[in-house]
Design a protein around this motif. Structure first.
Motif, short mmCIF file in Angstrom:
data_model
loop_
_atom_site.label_atom_id
_atom_site.label_comp_id
_atom_site.label_asym_id
_atom_site.label_seq_id
_atom_site.Cartn_x
_atom_site.Cartn_y
_atom_site.Cartn_z
N SER A 30 -21.05 -20.51 0.71
CA SER A 30 -20.24 -21.19 0.00
C SER A 30 -19.95 -22.60 0.38
O SER A 30 -19.55 -23.43 -0.46
CB SER A 30 -18.69 -20.68 0.97
N LYS A 37 -22.13 -23.85 -2.32
CA LYS A 37 -21.13 -23.96 -3.85
C LYS A 37 -20.31 -25.00 -3.62
O LYS A 37 -19.66 -25.54 -4.72
CB LYS A 37 -20.51 -22.55 -3.62
N GLN A 38 -19.83 -25.49 -2.44
CA GLN A 38 -18.71 -26.67 -2.38
C GLN A 38 -19.48 -28.08 -1.89
O GLN A 38 -18.71 -28.82 -1.33
CB GLN A 38 -17.43 -26.16 -1.40
N HIS A 74 -13.97 -23.72 -12.79
CA HIS A 74 -15.30 -24.05 -12.18
C HIS A 74 -15.33 -25.25 -11.39
O HIS A 74 -14.05 -25.77 -11.16
CB HIS A 74 -16.01 -24.57 -13.69
N ARG A 75 -16.20 -25.69 -10.82
CA ARG A 75 -16.38 -26.70 -10.07
C ARG A 75 -16.31 -28.15 -10.72
O ARG A 75 -16.82 -28.20 -11.85
CB ARG A 75 -17.87 -26.79 -9.28
N HIS A 88 -21.72 -32.24 -11.33
CA HIS A 88 -21.29 -31.16 -10.34
C HIS A 88 -22.49 -29.86 -10.48
O HIS A 88 -22.51 -29.07 -9.76
CB HIS A 88 -20.02 -30.65 -10.41
N TYR A 140 -25.04 -28.22 -8.29
CA TYR A 140 -24.76 -27.25 -7.05
C TYR A 140 -24.82 -25.83 -7.59
O TYR A 140 -24.49 -25.03 -6.74
CB TYR A 140 -23.38 -27.72 -6.66
N LYS A 141 -24.79 -25.59 -8.65
CA LYS A 141 -24.69 -24.07 -9.31
C LYS A 141 -23.47 -23.29 -8.74
O LYS A 141 -23.92 -22.11 -8.07
CB LYS A 141 -26.12 -23.50 -9.04
N ALA A 142 -22.57 -23.66 -8.72
CA ALA A 142 -21.45 -23.10 -7.79
C ALA A 142 -20.88 -21.80 -8.56
O ALA A 142 -20.16 -21.01 -7.91
CB ALA A 142 -20.34 -24.04 -7.63
N PHE A 186 -15.58 -16.55 -7.14
CA PHE A 186 -15.77 -17.15 -5.77
C PHE A 186 -14.97 -16.58 -4.76
O PHE A 186 -13.76 -16.69 -4.82
CB PHE A 186 -15.59 -18.84 -5.81
N TRP A 229 -12.26 -28.05 -7.42
CA TRP A 229 -12.40 -26.94 -8.41
C TRP A 229 -11.30 -27.15 -9.36
O TRP A 229 -10.24 -27.76 -9.19
CB TRP A 229 -11.91 -25.53 -7.82
#
Length: 219
Positions: free
Chosen positions: A3, A6-7, A170-171, A177, A180-182, A188, A197
Motif C-alpha cells: 500500500s 501504491k500511495q 483512481h490515483r 501518477h 506508481y501503478k496503483a 484498494f 485519490w
C-alpha cells in the motif's frame, strides 16, 4: 505492490499544489458548463473546453477531455461515443477533465441539466449526494477503497439509482501518477490517503437512457 508503494509520491509533491490543481480544474469545469447550450454538439463543447483551458493557462491535459450529452452519459470513460449528439432543450450532460497545473494533477467532473426535466435534475442531484455520503463515510470510518464502493452501491440503490460498478476511482499526484501503478480506488483494500485519490461516482436512471457523473479529490 504494497500500500505504501501504491500511495507513493514524487520528491516535488505538494498538498498545496494538489489543492491548486483541484481548484483550477473545477474552475474550468464550471466555466465550460456555463458555455454549453441546447443545440450544441459534443464536438463543439470539446472545442469550447480547449479554449477555456488555454485561457486559464493550463500546463497540459493528462487524460482526454470528456464531455457527454444525453444517452452518452451512460458511457464509461473508455467507451467511445458512436455519434456526436446534439444537446436537446431538456437534456443532461457532464464534463470530466484531467488537467496538469504546476506539475500536479487535477481531476474533476460534474453533471448539469438544461431545461426542466425533473428526473434528469433528480439524477444530477443524486450523484452529488451519493458522492458526499461516500466522502463522509471515508472521513468518519477510515474505510478502504473497496468498502467505499460497496457503500456507494448501497446508497445508490437506496436512492433508486443504479451505480456503474465499472467506475472505481483512481490515483492522482505530481504528474505522472501512472508510474506508481496503483490501480483503481475500488480495488484498494486499505484506507486511501488524502490528496492522492479521485472518488468517481456514475449512476444510471433505472429505466430511462441517461445517467450522471461526479468526481473529485478525496482531500
Amino acid at each position: 505492490m504494497n500500500s505504501n508503494a501504491k500511495q507513493a509520491v514524487g520528491k516535488d509533491f505538494s498538498v498545496a499544489s494538489m489543492q491548486h490543481a483541484r481548484a483550477m480544474t473545477w474552475k474550468v469545469v464550471d466555466e465550460v458548463a456555463k458555455r454549453i447550450r441546447p443545440g450544441m454538439r459534443e464536438s463543439e463543447a470539446n472545442v469550447i473546453c480547449k479554449a477555456v483551458l488555454q485561457e486559464l493557462g493550463m500546463e497540459r491535459i493528462w487524460h482526454p477531455i470528456l464531455i457527454r450529452f444525453g444517452e452518452n452519459t451512460l458511457k464509461t470513460f473508455k467507451e467511445r461515443a458512436e455519434v456526436d449528439p446534439q444537446l436537446a432543450e431538456n437534456d443532461i450532460f457532464f464534463v470530466d477533465l484531467g488537467v496538469v497545473w504546476d506539475h500536479h494533477e487535477g481531476d474533476a467532473g460534474a453533471t448539469y441539466v438544461v431545461g426542466d426535466d425533473a428526473e434528469m435534475k433528480a439524477c444530477a442531484a443524486a450523484v452529488k449526494t451519493i458522492f458526499d455520503e461516500v466522502e463522509h463515510h471515508w472521513r468518519s470510518t477510515g474505510a478502504g477503497g473497496k468498502d467505499l464502493y460497496g457503500y456507494a452501491a448501497q446508497r445508490a440503490e437506496a436512492l433508486g439509482w443504479r451505480l456503474n460498478v465499472d467506475i472505481k476511482g483512481h490515483r492522482v499526484s505530481d504528474f505522472p501518477h501512472a508510474i506508481y501503478k496503483a490501480g483503481n480506488l475500488g480495488d484498494f483494500d486499505e484506507r486511501p490517503d488524502a490528496s492522492l485519490w479521485i472518488l468517481e461516482i456514475q449512476i444510471a436512471h433505472p429505466t430511462r437512457p441517461f445517467g450522471a457523473f461526479y468526481e473529485d479529490l478525496l482531500a
